[in-house]
Design a protein around this motif. Structure first.
Motif, PDB file in Angstrom:
ATOM      1  N   UNK A 112      31.316  44.699  52.774  1.00 17.83           N
ATOM      2  CA  UNK A 112      29.873  44.635  52.606  1.00 17.83           C
ATOM      3  C   UNK A 112      29.421  43.206  52.332  1.00 17.83           C
ATOM      4  N   UNK A 113      28.129  42.957  52.580  1.00 22.52           N
ATOM      5  CA  UNK A 113      27.555  41.657  52.250  1.00 22.52           C
ATOM      6  C   UNK A 113      27.645  41.392  50.750  1.00 22.52           C
ATOM      7  N   UNK A 114      27.376  42.426  49.940  1.00 21.19           N
ATOM      8  CA  UNK A 114      27.423  42.235  48.490  1.00 21.19           C
ATOM      9  C   UNK A 114      28.801  41.787  48.031  1.00 21.19           C
ATOM     10  N   UNK A 115      29.858  42.400  48.571  1.00 18.24           N
ATOM     11  CA  UNK A 115      31.212  42.006  48.173  1.00 18.24           C
ATOM     12  C   UNK A 115      31.611  40.661  48.773  1.00 18.24           C
ATOM     13  N   UNK A 116      31.081  40.332  49.943  1.00 16.35           N
ATOM     14  CA  UNK A 116      31.353  39.003  50.508  1.00 16.35           C
ATOM     15  C   UNK A 116      30.804  37.921  49.584  1.00 16.35           C
ATOM     16  N   UNK A 117      29.584  38.136  49.085  1.00 12.67           N
ATOM     17  CA  UNK A 117      28.981  37.170  48.154  1.00 12.67           C
ATOM     18  C   UNK A 117      29.758  37.141  46.846  1.00 12.67           C
ATOM     19  N   UNK A 118      30.143  38.330  46.335  1.00 11.12           N
ATOM     20  CA  UNK A 118      30.854  38.396  45.053  1.00 11.12           C
ATOM     21  C   UNK A 118      32.217  37.728  45.134  1.00 11.12           C
ATOM     22  N   UNK A 119      33.008  38.083  46.141  1.00 16.75           N
ATOM     23  CA  UNK A 119      34.354  37.511  46.284  1.00 16.75           C
ATOM     24  C   UNK A 119      34.284  35.994  46.432  1.00 16.75           C
ATOM     25  N   UNK A 120      33.351  35.538  47.253  1.00 15.83           N
ATOM     26  CA  UNK A 120      33.251  34.098  47.485  1.00 15.83           C
ATOM     27  C   UNK A 120      32.783  33.374  46.233  1.00 15.83           C
ATOM     28  N   UNK A 121      31.872  33.995  45.481  1.00 14.94           N
ATOM     29  CA  UNK A 121      31.413  33.382  44.227  1.00 14.94           C
ATOM     30  C   UNK A 121      32.572  33.212  43.255  1.00 14.94           C
ATOM     31  N   UNK A 122      33.454  34.205  43.184  1.00 11.25           N
ATOM     32  CA  UNK A 122      34.613  34.101  42.299  1.00 11.25           C
ATOM     33  C   UNK A 122      35.551  32.978  42.751  1.00 11.25           C
ATOM     34  N   UNK A 123      35.751  32.854  44.055  1.00 12.32           N
ATOM     35  CA  UNK A 123      36.637  31.811  44.564  1.00 12.32           C
ATOM     36  C   UNK A 123      36.028  30.420  44.381  1.00 12.32           C
ATOM     37  N   UNK A 124      34.694  30.335  44.473  1.00 11.01           N
ATOM     38  CA  UNK A 124      34.039  29.027  44.338  1.00 11.01           C
ATOM     39  C   UNK A 124      34.293  28.403  42.973  1.00 11.01           C
ATOM     40  N   UNK A 125      34.504  29.227  41.987  1.00  7.12           N
ATOM     41  CA  UNK A 125      34.745  28.688  40.648  1.00  7.12           C
ATOM     42  C   UNK A 125      35.988  27.806  40.605  1.00  7.12           C
ATOM     43  N   UNK A 126      36.901  28.025  41.558  1.00  8.81           N
ATOM     44  CA  UNK A 126      38.121  27.230  41.608  1.00  8.81           C
ATOM     45  C   UNK A 126      38.127  26.154  42.670  1.00  8.81           C
ATOM     46  N   UNK A 127      37.000  25.947  43.350  1.00  6.20           N
ATOM     47  CA  UNK A 127      36.950  24.922  44.398  1.00  6.20           C
ATOM     48  C   UNK A 127      37.202  23.530  43.819  1.00  6.20           C
ATOM     49  N   UNK A 128      37.995  22.758  44.543  1.00  6.73           N
ATOM     50  CA  UNK A 128      38.166  21.337  44.246  1.00  6.73           C
ATOM     51  C   UNK A 128      37.801  20.542  45.492  1.00  6.73           C
TER      52      UNK A 128
END
Length: 425
Positions: free
Chosen positions: A76-92
């Motif tokens: 779903x779009x909602x989970x795409x946004x959620x999963x990516x938001x969680x991964x963004x926290x670790x972006x370098x």
């Protein structure tokens, strides 16, 4: 600058080959039996089709190639946004740069010479992705032109602090301001975001490129903003400088209402960019019978006079777990989804990733195309049939960026048709 002569090139749908002489990064002359400039490289196209450099009008390099890290559990779009938001926290910076450069390499090898990139800007990701894309805009300039959009994936009012970050990005040199209307919690905040984004576009003198109306239908009014955006575009005198990405819910409106909305978009000079791979993957997730696969109504957009392009959007992440960086692949998928067929339709779809895409992202008409005086961003294709370009997506024999060959590919296939002698037992 270096000089180049493309010998025996079939210029788009021209019936006969011609030579293309390039000097100082621009097409100087197109004609027969041209002499190469002093010291020029000569590339024999052997009658192959030459088209303008492909344009990726909407791409997210900063969050590409994340599907192997964490896929979307529901699609779903909602989970795409959620999963990516969680991964963004670790972006370098190094992580984003490595993935973005891998994607840009894919794009260039597939003939893309210009990319409009939408890096996320929000309190979690900060400006990391944006700043990396700004750096790549400079370091990759000899290979591909990058336009960098300041894009608030998480919304603006739903993510306090985002407006300040958007202004920092615009001050730092963003090429466009983005929007993501449906990320807001209410229709009122969606309207507020549209107003803010267009105000910033006018204030900073940049175009606006909004993700909008990305749903199967308009049951939720947050996904029925096209006419509001059109009206506010006119009010600010931004005609020709506003683009909507996705816009799938347009197809879910009743026909008479749809015609009115499309006429409004055309009159306001608002462009639409369907993103078929993402639209197909995320659409219809709430349906258990006759599952919908939403796409903006392309033929109706054409008929209404709405400028329309096509793009890849995401590559191998929670929004779209596919992709090779070939925008022709996205264009052919769009043709299939939108019931477009036959030479006339397919030629127009090809324009959606060339000439029409160039207009969407604001390239000057005189600078783009296979024409004298234009910047020499060109693709030599492994075919002599223009009408096979979209159907076959031929090998990109050579990619030319500002008059320099930046990519070469070779292709060989052989069919053994000799008779087989069978021995009797």
């Amino acid at each position: 600058m270096s000089a180049l002569l493309l010998r025996h090139a079939r210029v788009e749908d021209s019936p006969d080959p011609a030579d293309i002489r390039i000097r100082d990064g621009r097409i100087e002359t197109i004609g027969q039996d041209l002499q190469p400039p002093d010291g020029a490289e000569v590339l024999d196209c052997a009658g192959r089709v030459v088209i303008p450099g492909l344009i990726e009008a909407h791409l997210h390099p900063d969050k590409a190639l994340l599907d192997s890290v964490r896929p979307n559990p529901t699609g779903t779009l909602a989970d795409a946004i959620r999963v990516t938001a969680e991964l963004k926290a670790g972006f370098t910076r190094n992580d984003v740069r490595a993935r973005a450069e891998r994607v840009l390499r894919m794009c260039v090898l597939n003939g893309t010479t210009t990319v409009r990139a939408h890096p996320d800007i929000d309190p979690v990701a900060g400006l990391v992705g944006f700043e990396v894309l700004l750096e790549l805009r400079e370091s990759w300039a000899d290979l591909v032109t990058l336009q960098v959009v300041a894009f608030p994936q998480e919304g603006v009012f739903r993510a306090p602090g985002t407006e300040k970050l958007l202004r920092k990005a615009l001050d730092a040199g963003a090429d466009a301001i983005g929007g993501c209307t449906y990320s807001e919690a209410s229709v009122a905040d969606c309207h507020r975001q549209v107003e803010l984004v267009l105000d910033l576009a006018a204030e900073y003198g940049v175009p606006a490129d909004l993700h909008a109306d990305f749903a199967d239908d308009c049951g939720d009014e947050r996904f029925a903003l096209a006419e509001f955006i059109a009206a506010r575009t006119v009010a600010r005198g931004l005609s020709g400088r506003v683009t909507l990405g996705h816009a799938t819910s347009l197809g879910g409106r009743p026909p008479a209402e749809r015609r009115t909305v499309l006429a409004g978009l055309a009159a306001a000079g608002v462009a639409v960019v369907p993103l078929p791979a993402t639209d197909l993957f995320l659409g219809g997730r709430g349906d258990d019978t006759a599952v919908r696969r939403g796409i903006a109504p392309v033929r109706e957009l054409w008929e209404a006079g709405v400028l329309t392009a096509c793009a890849t959007n995401n590559i191998r992440n929670a929004f779209t777990p596919y992709g090779t960086g070939d925008v022709l692949e996205a264009a052919l998928l769009l043709a299939r989804l939108a019931h477009l067929s036959g030479p006339a339709d397919l030629r127009r779809v090809l324009r959606m990733v060339t000439y029409d895409a160039a207009r969407v992202i604001g390239l000057p008409e005189a600078d783009y195309g296979v024409r004298e005086g234009a910047i020499a961003d060109l693709v030599v294709l492994h075919t002599n049939d223009y009408d096979s370009v979209l159907l076959e997506r031929p090998i990109r024999t050579a990619v030319v960026k500002s008059g320099r060959v930046v990519s070469r590919s070779t292709f060989s296939a052989e069919l053994d048709s000799s008779p087989v002698t069978r021995r009797r037992a």
